[in-house]
Design a protein around this motif. Structure first.
Motif, PDB file in Angstrom:
ATOM      1  N   HIS A 359      42.257 -29.939 -19.370  1.00 19.86           N
ATOM      2  CA  HIS A 359      43.293 -30.005 -20.070  1.00 19.86           C
ATOM      3  C   HIS A 359      44.519 -30.528 -19.016  1.00 19.86           C
ATOM      4  O   HIS A 359      44.188 -30.512 -17.949  1.00 19.86           O
ATOM      5  CB  HIS A 359      43.971 -28.677 -20.557  1.00 19.86           C
ATOM      6  CG  HIS A 359      44.039 -27.635 -19.607  1.00 19.86           C
ATOM      7  ND1 HIS A 359      44.527 -27.468 -18.569  1.00 19.86           N
ATOM      8  CD2 HIS A 359      43.220 -26.405 -19.673  1.00 19.86           C
ATOM      9  CE1 HIS A 359      44.248 -26.319 -17.846  1.00 19.86           C
ATOM     10  NE2 HIS A 359      43.359 -25.614 -18.695  1.00 19.86           N
ATOM     11  N   LEU A 360      45.617 -30.905 -19.568  1.00 21.70           N
ATOM     12  CA  LEU A 360      46.602 -31.599 -18.443  1.00 21.70           C
ATOM     13  C   LEU A 360      46.843 -30.794 -17.444  1.00 21.70           C
ATOM     14  O   LEU A 360      47.233 -31.261 -16.590  1.00 21.70           O
ATOM     15  CB  LEU A 360      47.900 -31.961 -19.611  1.00 21.70           C
ATOM     16  CG  LEU A 360      47.390 -33.264 -20.468  1.00 21.70           C
ATOM     17  CD1 LEU A 360      48.504 -33.529 -21.608  1.00 21.70           C
ATOM     18  CD2 LEU A 360      47.163 -34.625 -19.712  1.00 21.70           C
ATOM     19  N   ALA A 361      47.293 -29.567 -17.699  1.00 22.87           N
ATOM     20  CA  ALA A 361      47.719 -28.519 -16.736  1.00 22.87           C
ATOM     21  C   ALA A 361      46.650 -28.522 -15.405  1.00 22.87           C
ATOM     22  O   ALA A 361      47.282 -28.624 -14.386  1.00 22.87           O
ATOM     23  CB  ALA A 361      47.927 -27.136 -17.397  1.00 22.87           C
ATOM     24  N   ALA A 362      45.445 -28.415 -15.776  1.00 27.38           N
ATOM     25  CA  ALA A 362      44.408 -28.394 -14.608  1.00 27.38           C
ATOM     26  C   ALA A 362      44.490 -29.765 -13.992  1.00 27.38           C
ATOM     27  O   ALA A 362      44.190 -30.027 -12.921  1.00 27.38           O
ATOM     28  CB  ALA A 362      43.214 -28.083 -15.473  1.00 27.38           C
ATOM     29  N   GLY A 363      44.585 -30.688 -14.791  1.00 24.55           N
ATOM     30  CA  GLY A 363      44.694 -32.318 -14.069  1.00 24.55           C
ATOM     31  C   GLY A 363      45.788 -32.397 -13.221  1.00 24.55           C
ATOM     32  O   GLY A 363      45.576 -33.127 -12.457  1.00 24.55           O
ATOM     33  N   MET A 364      46.992 -31.720 -13.696  1.00 20.78           N
ATOM     34  CA  MET A 364      48.236 -31.988 -12.865  1.00 20.78           C
ATOM     35  C   MET A 364      47.831 -31.176 -11.487  1.00 20.78           C
ATOM     36  O   MET A 364      48.350 -31.758 -10.437  1.00 20.78           O
ATOM     37  CB  MET A 364      49.520 -31.485 -13.368  1.00 20.78           C
ATOM     38  CG  MET A 364      49.820 -32.167 -14.783  1.00 20.78           C
ATOM     39  SD  MET A 364      50.331 -33.906 -14.268  1.00 20.78           S
ATOM     40  CE  MET A 364      52.010 -33.685 -13.616  1.00 20.78           C
TER      41      MET A 364
END
Length: 442
Positions: A359-364
């Motif tokens: 997900h985007l949070a893990a990606g950030m």
């Protein structure tokens, strides 16, 4: 893979053997006719042993020991809890700040129960029409015995309550100056459930996790350790980039992002925190990429999308197209510290692959941010400004007063205060409004 610069001879041999075989597991069956494969496998085993005999390569192709996964110079700010769900048994593995680890059997939990809870929760969210950040919609308040209350009750009884009891955190301690901090790392179906909202809501005096601890999440131990070690190397003075997108072409309007941007301007001006705002047609891909490397904090108020086939293509919708994680990876500041993703569903992975933290949070976190605020499901457009303003005011206050401990960014405590404010505003029964906001990392 072995570096050619480190051990060129073994590197060449390794590549040659790998072209004929992959490392077989213990006891793997090889047909008698497959002599070349067997010979290559034996050579492979000998070569691995040879590499491990070299200085600095003792752990080559071995799983890392716990000590190698822990921060090198800073302790965790509180327990880190891994929730393991399996057909055979379910356990919590708890790593305490000093690095000791203990296992706790979750005897009431099973994989079938976890999958059932996830299905019930996702059905409830679908019924509440919260799949995209949007203008105010009709949301059913949770009542005694309603699906969310039952689910949060079971999360408490089966998982969160036993963990906090084992840690001695299941009762309010008035002597504490602040609530203790805990980081959750669930796997499988539990990744899509709000552990941070667990509690016995049918009883007015029943336990609520938010009254006992401040919750954060991490996609993995290595992600958390990397954030801590990097924070120790880069002490960031906040410089904030605010990107708001109220009317992205081809997508539903988000007028609340304009309000969000105006409130943030007032917050940062009053605190004299240096910031830059890019709004609407000025928030283009090239404009953001051009300046992103100058800012340690990033606030994105826009639509977001996830690509489960290629996570690096997951993106935020700017005025002229998507700003992908691969774009951010190439342009993020070396001292990047905090990101706030005020977009839709930025902390939930694919329903078909719940085991993966894609997900985007893990990606950030992966691109270099140490702490990320995101949402587990979509938020109301008119709730975001209140949460965002309260979060940044509290965050800057904690820093100005020197109230942070070593290895903390303050984001977890600031978000805890912000969601408390929203909960008081909309009522505890509106779980779907106050509970989507979550903190990842440190």
């Amino acid at each position: 893979m072995i570096s050619n610069n480190a051990v060129p001879s073994q590197s060449d041999d390794f590549e040659s053997i790998e072209s004929h075989t992959t490392a077989p597991g213990a006891g793997a069956y090889l047909p008698p006719s497959d002599d070349r494969h067997r010979k290559a496998a034996i050579q492979y085993g000998k070569l691995v042993a040879e590499v491990r005999s070299l200085p600095g390569f003792e752990s080559f192709m071995r799983s890392k020991k716990l000590s190698a996964l822990l921060p090198s110079s800073i302790c965790f700010s509180g327990p880190v809890v891994f929730i393991n769900v399996d057909r055979d048994r379910c356990d919590a593995l708890i790593i305490l700040p000093e690095g000791t680890i203990t296992a706790l059997s979750l005897s009431e939990l099973s994989l079938d129960k976890a999958e059932a809870l996830r299905s019930q929760w996702l059905l409830y969210l679908k019924q509440q029409h919260v799949r995209e950040r949007s203008l105010a919609t009709q949301i059913t308040r949770s009542s005694s015995g309603s699906p969310p209350v039952r689910i949060l009750d079971r999360l408490w009884r089966w998982i969160v309550g036993p963990v906090l009891s084992a840690l001695g955190m299941d009762v309010i301690n008035a002597a504490r100056e602040r609530l203790p901090h805990i980081t959750w790392c669930p796997i499988g179906p539990l990744t899509q459930l709000p552990l941070h909202a667990a509690g016995i809501y049918e009883d007015d005096a029943g336990p609520r996790v938010y009254n006992l601890v401040v919750s954060s999440y991490t996609p993995s131990l290595s992600a958390l350790t990397r954030s801590l070690d990097d924070l120790a190397k880069h002490s960031a003075t906040p410089h904030i980039l605010v990107v708001t997108q109220p009317d992205t072409p081809g997508l539903p309007p988000l007028p609340g992002t304009t309000v969000e941007g105006l409130r943030l301007r007032d917050v940062f001006q009053s605190s004299e925190a240096p910031s830059t705002a890019l709004d609407g047609e000025h928030a283009t891909i090239s404009a953001v990429k051009h300046v992103l490397g100058e800012y340690s904090w990033l606030h994105l108020a826009c639509h977001g999308s996830q690509d489960v086939n290629d996570p690096l293509k997951s993106a935020f919708a700017l005025y002229d197209g998507p700003l992908s994680l691969s774009d951010l990876m190439a342009t993020t500041a070396d001292n990047a510290e905090l990101a706030f993703l005020s977009a839709c569903q930025t902390a939930v992975g694919d329903e078909k692959i719940p085991e993966e933290s894609m997900h985007l949070a893990a990606g950030m976190l992966a691109v270099g941010y140490k702490g990320v605020v995101a949402t587990m499901w979509s938020i109301r457009d008119d709730d975001a400004p209140l949460v965002v303003e309260t979060y940044y005011r509290k965050l800057l206050e904690l820093r100005a007063l020197g109230m942070l401990e070593k290895g903390e960014t303050g984001a977890a405590y600031a978000l805890h205060e912000a969601t408390k404010r929203l909960r008081e505003e909309v009522g505890e029964s509106d779980v779907v409004r106050w509970a989507p906001f979550v903190h990842f990392g440190i």
